[in-house]
Design an enzyme around this catalytic site. Structure first.
Site, PDB file in Angstrom:
ATOM      1  N   LYS A  43       0.821  -1.206   0.000  1.00  0.00           N
ATOM      2  CA  LYS A  43       0.000   0.000   0.000  1.00  0.00           C
ATOM      3  C   LYS A  43       0.863   1.269   0.000  1.00  0.00           C
ATOM      4  CE  LYS A  43      -4.022  -2.220   0.654  1.00  0.00           C
ATOM      5  NZ  LYS A  43      -3.590  -3.620   0.665  1.00  0.00           N
TER       6      LYS A  43
HETATM    7  C1  LIG Z   1      -4.185  -4.751   0.206  1.00  0.00           C
HETATM    8  C2  LIG Z   1      -3.360  -5.952   0.146  1.00  0.00           C
HETATM    9  C3  LIG Z   1      -3.599  -6.960  -0.793  1.00  0.00           C
HETATM   10  C4  LIG Z   1      -4.751  -6.898  -1.768  1.00  0.00           C
HETATM   11  O1  LIG Z   1      -4.585  -5.888  -2.740  1.00  0.00           O
HETATM   12  P1  LIG Z   1      -5.854  -5.368  -3.537  1.00  0.00           P
HETATM   13  O2  LIG Z   1      -5.355  -4.237  -4.350  1.00  0.00           O
HETATM   14  O3  LIG Z   1      -6.849  -4.929  -2.510  1.00  0.00           O
HETATM   15  O4  LIG Z   1      -6.364  -6.500  -4.349  1.00  0.00           O
HETATM   16  C5  LIG Z   1      -2.750  -8.047  -0.812  1.00  0.00           C
HETATM   17  N1  LIG Z   1      -1.742  -8.162   0.069  1.00  0.00           N
HETATM   18  C6  LIG Z   1      -1.486  -7.217   0.996  1.00  0.00           C
HETATM   19  C7  LIG Z   1      -0.379  -7.418   1.949  1.00  0.00           C
HETATM   20  C8  LIG Z   1      -2.278  -6.081   1.065  1.00  0.00           C
HETATM   21  O5  LIG Z   1      -2.026  -5.158   1.989  1.00  0.00           O
END
Ligand SMILES: *Cc1c(COP(=O)(O)O)cnc(C)c1O
Length: 496
Positions: free
Chosen positions: A113
């Site tokens: 993120k």
């Molecule tokens: C948010 C997240 C995901 C999923 O990503 P999306 O864009 O919501 O599909 C996968 N792994 C981690 C560690 C995340 O923080």
């Protein structure tokens, strides 16, 4: 080169500039903003291979964020992708057991993120300035764990903004929770709700479409914006690292110019994999987009049957950031495979919010041919962590392990040996207990979370990331909890 404008997925004719889409987050009709066309990369792959991360990011983002000037965009990029990241590569590739792991966890909060949330505040403030917004921007976010901390870290003490984060009180890892509740910054607030992530997300969406609240806040000089993965300012920066991964392979002569790669993405809200889909449409040679789910396999079932059905048991797994039954960003793909048809998409989304289910047409299903979906259960996920560690000495987190296990299934099923880039979305240090238990439960289960951190560091031969060191001793600054029905009150309290 024509400017990219952003259409609502639910109403034909609602169209805004990139900066407006970033400011609004969600369209007023409840739709998401989607690009009206996808421009092709205007530099060759071998030219891009000579560039660093920031330069590649500029080449991608200038095409998608047409109303930003070169100076504006470069300032945003330089503010985001700097020494906050613990590696100059920003998003390095590590080869292990025959696959390439694209490590997206070298930012401030050691999860992917950060890739988008370290730049979003800058894009947002620039967008506000461009659109003569005088109000203070209030970021309202629901999180399944990682978004919350990454957004808090991105926005903390950023002038002209406040940030409020709702997370499921019993639905995040202890380290994720500690990271959030220790957040500093006078403009931050963190609240644990009694409910799951979908409840939090639905609650936040409701607040966003509450016209009365909007008027009330405007009078006080506030307006909402979203840092959730539905924001165009999250989506676009995520395209960059797929391009960067490809050109890294090219530079390192693992592939030749034009060779295809497969991309494997551990998926929750469908934002990360949608960015890869856009990267492919910009001309990046991608073969399959492999969508990996955990036991909440609503997407796998959708790819199998054309039916999206959220009516099922919600499971808490060891990959909590993927514990999602409504993948918000899928709406964008639905809109595209319906032929950019807002009416068709709207009808399906209304069915989803009504009965919790919709079915796409045969014609639309043809638009899914770029995708392959599968899932890994808890046992398979743990086994994959152990396998990779024992066979190759590489330790991955639970989310990455879901993707890695699904990739194994894909290869077994298809025999496709196209080089694969697996999005590695979190540091194993963020999910230490699950990771260490997967490797040797008898040995590690009795240790405390921070003892496990030190053990993992020895085992993986990786230094403890700064993000973890920081929270060892940090005091709790947020201890508010609420019911789902009280979310609105908490917002007005914060903005009094
Ligand atoms: C948010 C997240 C995901 C999923 O990503 P999306 O864009 O919501 O599909 C996968 N792994 C981690 C560690 C995340 O923080």
């Amino acid at each position: 080169m024509s400017a990219v404008l952003y259409n609502s997925t639910r109403t034909k004719g609602i169209q805004v500039k990139a900066s407006e889409a970033i400011l609004k987050g969600l369209s007023e009709d409840g739709g998401l903003f989607v690009p009206d066309h996808i421009p092709a990369l205007d530099k060759s792959l071998s030219e891009l291979a000579k560039m660093n991360y920031r330069e590649v990011a500029y080449e991608v983002m200038k095409l998608m964020l047409s109303d930003f000037t070169e100076d504006e965009l470069k300032a945003c990029i330089n503010n985001a992708y700097d020494e906050k990241f613990d590696t100059e590569a920003i998003a390095p590739l590590t080869e292990a057991c025959g696959a390439y792991y694209l490590e997206l966890f070298h930012g401030k909060t050691i999860a992917f993120k950060d890739m988008a949330l370290s730049i979003l505040p800058h894009l947002l403030i620039t967008s506000a300035r461009k659109n003569n917004v005088k109000n203070e921007i209030v970021i309202l976010t629901a999180t399944s764990g990682d978004t919350g901390k990454a957004a808090l870290a991105g926005f903390a003490d950023v002038k002209g903004t406040r940030i409020m984060v709702f997370y499921p009180k019993n639905g995040v890892s202890p380290i994720q929770e500690k990271q959030m509740v220790t957040q500093t910054g006078d403009n931050t607030r963190v609240i644990g709700i009694h409910g799951n992530f979908d409840d939090a997300q639905t609650g936040v969406k409701k607040l966003f479409s509450d016209k009365e609240l909007e008027k009330e806040l405007d009078k006080k000089g506030f307006q909402f914006s979203s840092a959730n993965s539905i924001n165009v300012g999250r989506l676009v920066p995520q395209i960059c690292y797929y391009v960067y991964a490809y050109v890294t392979l090219l530079r390192e002569e693992k592939i030749k110019d034009g060779d295809k790669i497969n991309v494997v993405v551990p998926t929750g809200n469908f934002g990360n994999i949608l960015a890869a889909y856009y990267a492919k449409q910009m001309g990046l040679p991608i073969n399959k987009l492999i969508c990996a789910s955990n036991e909440n396999k609503v997407l796998f079932d959708f790819f199998e049957s054309g039916v999206y059905d959220r009516n099922r048991e919600f499971k808490l797994t060891s990959s909590p950031s993927m514990d999602i039954l409504i993948s918000s960003n899928l709406e964008r793909l639905i809109y595209h495979i319906a032929g950019d048809d807002a009416d068709k998409n709207k009808a399906l989304m209304e069915a989803l919010s009504g009965s919790g289910r919709y079915e796409i047409t045969e014609d639309m299903r043809k638009g899914l041919s770029d995708f392959y979906g599968n899932y890994a259960d808890e046992e398979e996920t743990a086994a994959e962590i152990k396998r990779l560690y024992e066979a190759c000495g590489y330790v991955i987190d639970t989310h990455t392990a879901v993707a890695s296990a699904v990739y194994g299934k894909y290869v077994k099923e298809t025999g496709d040996k196209t080089p694969a880039v697996i999005a590695s979305t979190a540091s194993p240090f963020k999910f230490t207990r699950s990771v260490m238990n997967a490797i040797d439960k008898a040995r590690y289960d009795r240790l405390s979370d921070f003892e496990l951190v030190d053990e993992l560091s020895k085992l993986a031969n990786v230094e403890v990331p700064a993000a973890i060191e920081e929270i060892r001793t940090a005091p709790v600054r947020h201890d508010i909890q609420c019911e789902i029905s009280e979310m609105k009150d908490k917002v007005t309290e914060f903005l009094r």
